[in-house]
Design a protein around this motif. Sequence first.
Motif, PDB file in Angstrom:
ATOM      1  N   VAL A   1      13.534-136.264 -73.035  1.00 40.73           N
ATOM      2  CA  VAL A   1      14.566-135.352 -73.539  1.00 40.73           C
ATOM      3  C   VAL A   1      13.948-134.426 -74.586  1.00 40.73           C
ATOM      4  O   VAL A   1      12.834-134.637 -75.049  1.00 40.73           O
ATOM      5  CB  VAL A   1      15.746-136.134 -74.179  1.00 40.73           C
ATOM      6  CG1 VAL A   1      16.503-136.928 -73.136  1.00 40.73           C
ATOM      7  CG2 VAL A   1      15.239-137.066 -75.291  1.00 40.73           C
ATOM      8  N   GLU A   2      14.731-133.391 -74.948  1.00 37.66           N
ATOM      9  CA  GLU A   2      14.453-132.587 -76.142  1.00 37.66           C
ATOM     10  C   GLU A   2      13.119-131.826 -76.129  1.00 37.66           C
ATOM     11  O   GLU A   2      12.236-132.065 -76.955  1.00 37.66           O
ATOM     12  CB  GLU A   2      14.542-133.457 -77.415  1.00 37.66           C
ATOM     13  CG  GLU A   2      15.870-134.210 -77.566  1.00 37.66           C
ATOM     14  CD  GLU A   2      17.082-133.340 -77.870  1.00 37.66           C
ATOM     15  OE1 GLU A   2      17.137-132.188 -77.368  1.00 37.66           O
ATOM     16  OE2 GLU A   2      17.972-133.811 -78.597  1.00 37.66           O
ATOM     17  N   ASP A   3      12.977-130.911 -75.184  1.00 33.61           N
ATOM     18  CA  ASP A   3      11.949-129.890 -75.353  1.00 33.61           C
ATOM     19  C   ASP A   3      12.376-129.020 -76.533  1.00 33.61           C
ATOM     20  O   ASP A   3      13.577-128.891 -76.812  1.00 33.61           O
ATOM     21  CB  ASP A   3      11.840-129.023 -74.086  1.00 33.61           C
ATOM     22  CG  ASP A   3      11.160-129.753 -72.935  1.00 33.61           C
ATOM     23  OD1 ASP A   3      10.423-130.712 -73.197  1.00 33.61           O
ATOM     24  OD2 ASP A   3      11.382-129.343 -71.781  1.00 33.61           O
TER      25      ASP A   3
ATOM     26  N   VAL B   1      11.216-138.360 -84.430  1.00 25.06           N
ATOM     27  CA  VAL B   1      12.413-137.531 -84.188  1.00 25.06           C
ATOM     28  C   VAL B   1      12.164-136.666 -82.964  1.00 25.06           C
ATOM     29  O   VAL B   1      11.135-135.991 -82.876  1.00 25.06           O
ATOM     30  CB  VAL B   1      12.700-136.622 -85.406  1.00 25.06           C
ATOM     31  CG1 VAL B   1      13.950-135.800 -85.163  1.00 25.06           C
ATOM     32  CG2 VAL B   1      12.828-137.447 -86.676  1.00 25.06           C
ATOM     33  N   GLU B   2      13.097-136.681 -82.025  1.00 26.86           N
ATOM     34  CA  GLU B   2      13.024-135.806 -80.853  1.00 26.86           C
ATOM     35  C   GLU B   2      14.160-134.798 -80.972  1.00 26.86           C
ATOM     36  O   GLU B   2      15.323-135.175 -81.106  1.00 26.86           O
ATOM     37  CB  GLU B   2      13.176-136.615 -79.566  1.00 26.86           C
ATOM     38  CG  GLU B   2      12.078-137.648 -79.394  1.00 26.86           C
ATOM     39  CD  GLU B   2      12.281-138.483 -78.131  1.00 26.86           C
ATOM     40  OE1 GLU B   2      12.001-137.990 -77.034  1.00 26.86           O
ATOM     41  OE2 GLU B   2      12.751-139.623 -78.258  1.00 26.86           O
ATOM     42  N   GLY B   3      13.829-133.511 -80.945  1.00 28.31           N
ATOM     43  CA  GLY B   3      14.856-132.493 -81.136  1.00 28.31           C
ATOM     44  C   GLY B   3      15.394-132.557 -82.558  1.00 28.31           C
ATOM     45  O   GLY B   3      14.636-132.647 -83.526  1.00 28.31           O
ATOM     46  N   PHE B   4      16.712-132.587 -82.681  1.00 28.47           N
ATOM     47  CA  PHE B   4      17.345-132.586 -84.005  1.00 28.47           C
ATOM     48  C   PHE B   4      17.451-134.008 -84.567  1.00 28.47           C
ATOM     49  O   PHE B   4      17.383-134.985 -83.834  1.00 28.47           O
ATOM     50  CB  PHE B   4      18.738-131.940 -83.911  1.00 28.47           C
ATOM     51  CG  PHE B   4      18.667-130.509 -83.463  1.00 28.47           C
ATOM     52  CD1 PHE B   4      18.433-129.487 -84.375  1.00 28.47           C
ATOM     53  CD2 PHE B   4      18.797-130.173 -82.118  1.00 28.47           C
ATOM     54  CE1 PHE B   4      18.324-128.166 -83.964  1.00 28.47           C
ATOM     55  CE2 PHE B   4      18.691-128.854 -81.696  1.00 28.47           C
ATOM     56  CZ  PHE B   4      18.459-127.855 -82.621  1.00 28.47           C
ATOM     57  N   CYS B   5      17.674-134.106 -85.867  1.00 25.51           N
ATOM     58  CA  CYS B   5      17.888-135.396 -86.529  1.00 25.51           C
ATOM     59  C   CYS B   5      19.335-135.824 -86.256  1.00 25.51           C
ATOM     60  O   CYS B   5      20.208-135.652 -87.110  1.00 25.51           O
ATOM     61  CB  CYS B   5      17.660-135.268 -88.039  1.00 25.51           C
ATOM     62  SG  CYS B   5      15.961-134.944 -88.504  1.00 25.51           S
ATOM     63  N   ASP B   6      19.587-136.367 -85.062  1.00 27.07           N
ATOM     64  CA  ASP B   6      20.979-136.635 -84.712  1.00 27.07           C
ATOM     65  C   ASP B   6      21.230-138.060 -84.223  1.00 27.07           C
ATOM     66  O   ASP B   6      22.376-138.441 -83.999  1.00 27.07           O
ATOM     67  CB  ASP B   6      21.475-135.618 -83.669  1.00 27.07           C
ATOM     68  CG  ASP B   6      20.559-135.523 -82.463  1.00 27.07           C
ATOM     69  OD1 ASP B   6      19.598-136.322 -82.371  1.00 27.07           O
ATOM     70  OD2 ASP B   6      20.805-134.651 -81.623  1.00 27.07           O
ATOM     71  N   GLN B   7      20.189-138.877 -84.042  1.00 29.20           N
ATOM     72  CA  GLN B   7      20.386-140.268 -83.635  1.00 29.20           C
ATOM     73  C   GLN B   7      20.262-141.146 -84.886  1.00 29.20           C
ATOM     74  O   GLN B   7      19.559-140.764 -85.838  1.00 29.20           O
ATOM     75  CB  GLN B   7      19.351-140.679 -82.590  1.00 29.20           C
ATOM     76  CG  GLN B   7      19.344-139.812 -81.354  1.00 29.20           C
ATOM     77  CD  GLN B   7      20.665-139.842 -80.610  1.00 29.20           C
ATOM     78  OE1 GLN B   7      21.218-140.917 -80.339  1.00 29.20           O
ATOM     79  NE2 GLN B   7      21.200-138.668 -80.296  1.00 29.20           N
ATOM     80  N   PRO B   8      20.901-142.326 -84.882  1.00 29.02           N
ATOM     81  CA  PRO B   8      20.880-143.159 -86.094  1.00 29.02           C
ATOM     82  C   PRO B   8      19.475-143.440 -86.622  1.00 29.02           C
ATOM     83  O   PRO B   8      19.215-143.308 -87.829  1.00 29.02           O
ATOM     84  CB  PRO B   8      21.579-144.449 -85.633  1.00 29.02           C
ATOM     85  CG  PRO B   8      22.479-144.006 -84.523  1.00 29.02           C
ATOM     86  CD  PRO B   8      21.774-142.875 -83.837  1.00 29.02           C
ATOM     87  N   ASN B   9      18.537-143.803 -85.727  1.00 26.73           N
ATOM     88  CA  ASN B   9      17.181-144.107 -86.220  1.00 26.73           C
ATOM     89  C   ASN B   9      16.483-142.837 -86.706  1.00 26.73           C
ATOM     90  O   ASN B   9      15.656-142.884 -87.627  1.00 26.73           O
ATOM     91  CB  ASN B   9      16.351-144.800 -85.127  1.00 26.73           C
ATOM     92  CG  ASN B   9      16.254-143.980 -83.866  1.00 26.73           C
ATOM     93  OD1 ASN B   9      17.165-143.219 -83.544  1.00 26.73           O
ATOM     94  ND2 ASN B   9      15.164-144.114 -83.145  1.00 26.73           N
ATOM     95  N   GLU B  10      16.810-141.700 -86.096  1.00 25.88           N
ATOM     96  CA  GLU B  10      16.212-140.436 -86.550  1.00 25.88           C
ATOM     97  C   GLU B  10      16.754-140.054 -87.932  1.00 25.88           C
ATOM     98  O   GLU B  10      16.003-139.593 -88.798  1.00 25.88           O
ATOM     99  CB  GLU B  10      16.525-139.313 -85.560  1.00 25.88           C
ATOM    100  CG  GLU B  10      15.873-139.502 -84.200  1.00 25.88           C
ATOM    101  CD  GLU B  10      16.273-138.413 -83.225  1.00 25.88           C
ATOM    102  OE1 GLU B  10      15.467-138.112 -82.333  1.00 25.88           O
ATOM    103  OE2 GLU B  10      17.400-137.866 -83.335  1.00 25.88           O
ATOM    104  N   LYS B  11      18.048-140.252 -88.113  1.00 28.97           N
ATOM    105  CA  LYS B  11      18.656-139.892 -89.403  1.00 28.97           C
ATOM    106  C   LYS B  11      18.013-140.705 -90.524  1.00 28.97           C
ATOM    107  O   LYS B  11      17.758-140.191 -91.613  1.00 28.97           O
ATOM    108  CB  LYS B  11      20.166-140.133 -89.364  1.00 28.97           C
ATOM    109  CG  LYS B  11      20.916-139.041 -88.603  1.00 28.97           C
ATOM    110  CD  LYS B  11      22.395-139.361 -88.545  1.00 28.97           C
ATOM    111  CE  LYS B  11      23.131-138.341 -87.705  1.00 28.97           C
ATOM    112  NZ  LYS B  11      24.476-138.785 -87.322  1.00 28.97           N
TER     113      LYS B  11
END
Length: 506
Positions: A240-242, A258-268
């Motif tokens: 995902v997330e080009d 982080v893939e793409g935006f900081c929008d998943q719980p582990n990414e945040k």
Amino acid sequence: MDFFRSIPVWIAAFAAVFVTGGRDATAPQRPVEPDSLPLSVHVHVVASGLNVPWEMVWGPDNWIWYTEQSGSISRLNPKTGEKQLLVKIDEVYRHRSLGLLGMALHPDFPRKPYVYVDYTCKKDSAIATKLVRFTYRQNRLADPLTMLEIPAHTGHNGSRIVISPDRKLMFATGDAVTITNAQNTGSLNGKVLRMNLDGSVPADNPIKGSLVWSWGHRNIQGLAYGRNGILYSSEHGDAVEDELNIIRNGRNYGWPKVEGFCDQPNEKAFCDSVKVTEPVKAWTPTIAPAGIAVYEGRLFPEWKGAILLTTLKEADLRVLKTDAKGESIVSESIPLDASYGRLRAVCVAPDGSIYVSTSNRDWNPGSGFPKPEDDRILRITRGTQADLLARKAQSQAVTDNVSNGARLYRQYCASCHKPDGKGVAGTFPTLHGTQQVKDKDQFVQIMLNGLSGKITVQGEEFDQHMPAMSFLPDESIAEIGTYVRQSFNQDLDPVSVSDVAKTRIK
Ligand SMILES: [Ca+2]
Ligand SMILES: [Ca+2]
């Protein structure tokens, strides 16, 4: 007022809007069109019979200088189609996405006739990426000087080279399939590097004594300067997330945390503790973005300042318009669709015409490609409204007849397993009659969790990472599974939502 007598006038006005895309047919040509309606383009083949022209640069001689993945650097006269080989680099190691890749010319060319390229080569059993400077004289490139050598791998080697407005060499490297590289500022993989034109480290780089300019990159495939000295990159995500990024001094772009935006719980959680620069645009499903160029030509005034982007997976040319500062993307249109297969490099001529190269002889050809005339370099100029309407009607007919499963398969699976499900011999397994598809539980498990390492399919061994698709809802996994089991195989029952749900819980 005679209401009824006004109706035909109203219908005529509506028809004019419909047929001409929002302008009065009697008005002067070259209107500014809404972003939702791509401009019509005319395509002319300038060169054919090439082998993955990976980079193209418009030279000060008004020829197109281009690399080919197997190791050739040539130049092309865009008026006559004449091609001239400048050098064949024997030590280039071409394998899958590896080979001769990026190129840039010295900004003082021809007074300083230097050509910078990067390529992969074998060092005993290891693979290395080299950044090499050649000198141009008497229609040849000679005197290779190695400026940098870094570890490479069988994939994710980037790359692109551009020269900055302040005359530094910017070199985008891939993470070399080593998950720890991109966040490690001690490694030169998974970075944008910045160096003086003689290869030395600029005194004002963010980490003293280091070439590293930015980090947290997976596999950059496009790099170009735009307005206000802004450096844009295109970058391949995993499943995902080009991304399209704006590259700035000393920033972390997130991969692999982080893939793409900081929008998943582990990414945040990661973004709360580490400052991560998010992309200005991300694509899921992925499109495999490739070359980029910022358009400042006269031929398409509607596109001034926009980012032109070629894609491999979607095989199209996109126009990403930006705000006045160039700092955000305000629209995306696709003036050239999949007619020519995978598109790799893009450059703009001084007259505003656009050149793109195809990449149908690379390791991952699309279904129906390569054609005998591949690979090609195409010139794009303005087309007619009739061309545009014909193409819209054609693409509508294709999408109208496609089930949801087929559409999802095309978005998430076909770039590897191909639209016909037959894969690529030695690289991507077929989905026809294989045990992994016939065994429904195993099949659902593979779709959800992906695969890594060696797998044997119908007696043939494959060693290829397949990303997990667990980010898709159960309904979508079921639709893809049903499509594969029933379109590419006979007498197999569909995959239900509960089939997926029970496997996901395990
Ligand atoms: Ca990123
Ligand atoms: Ca994300």
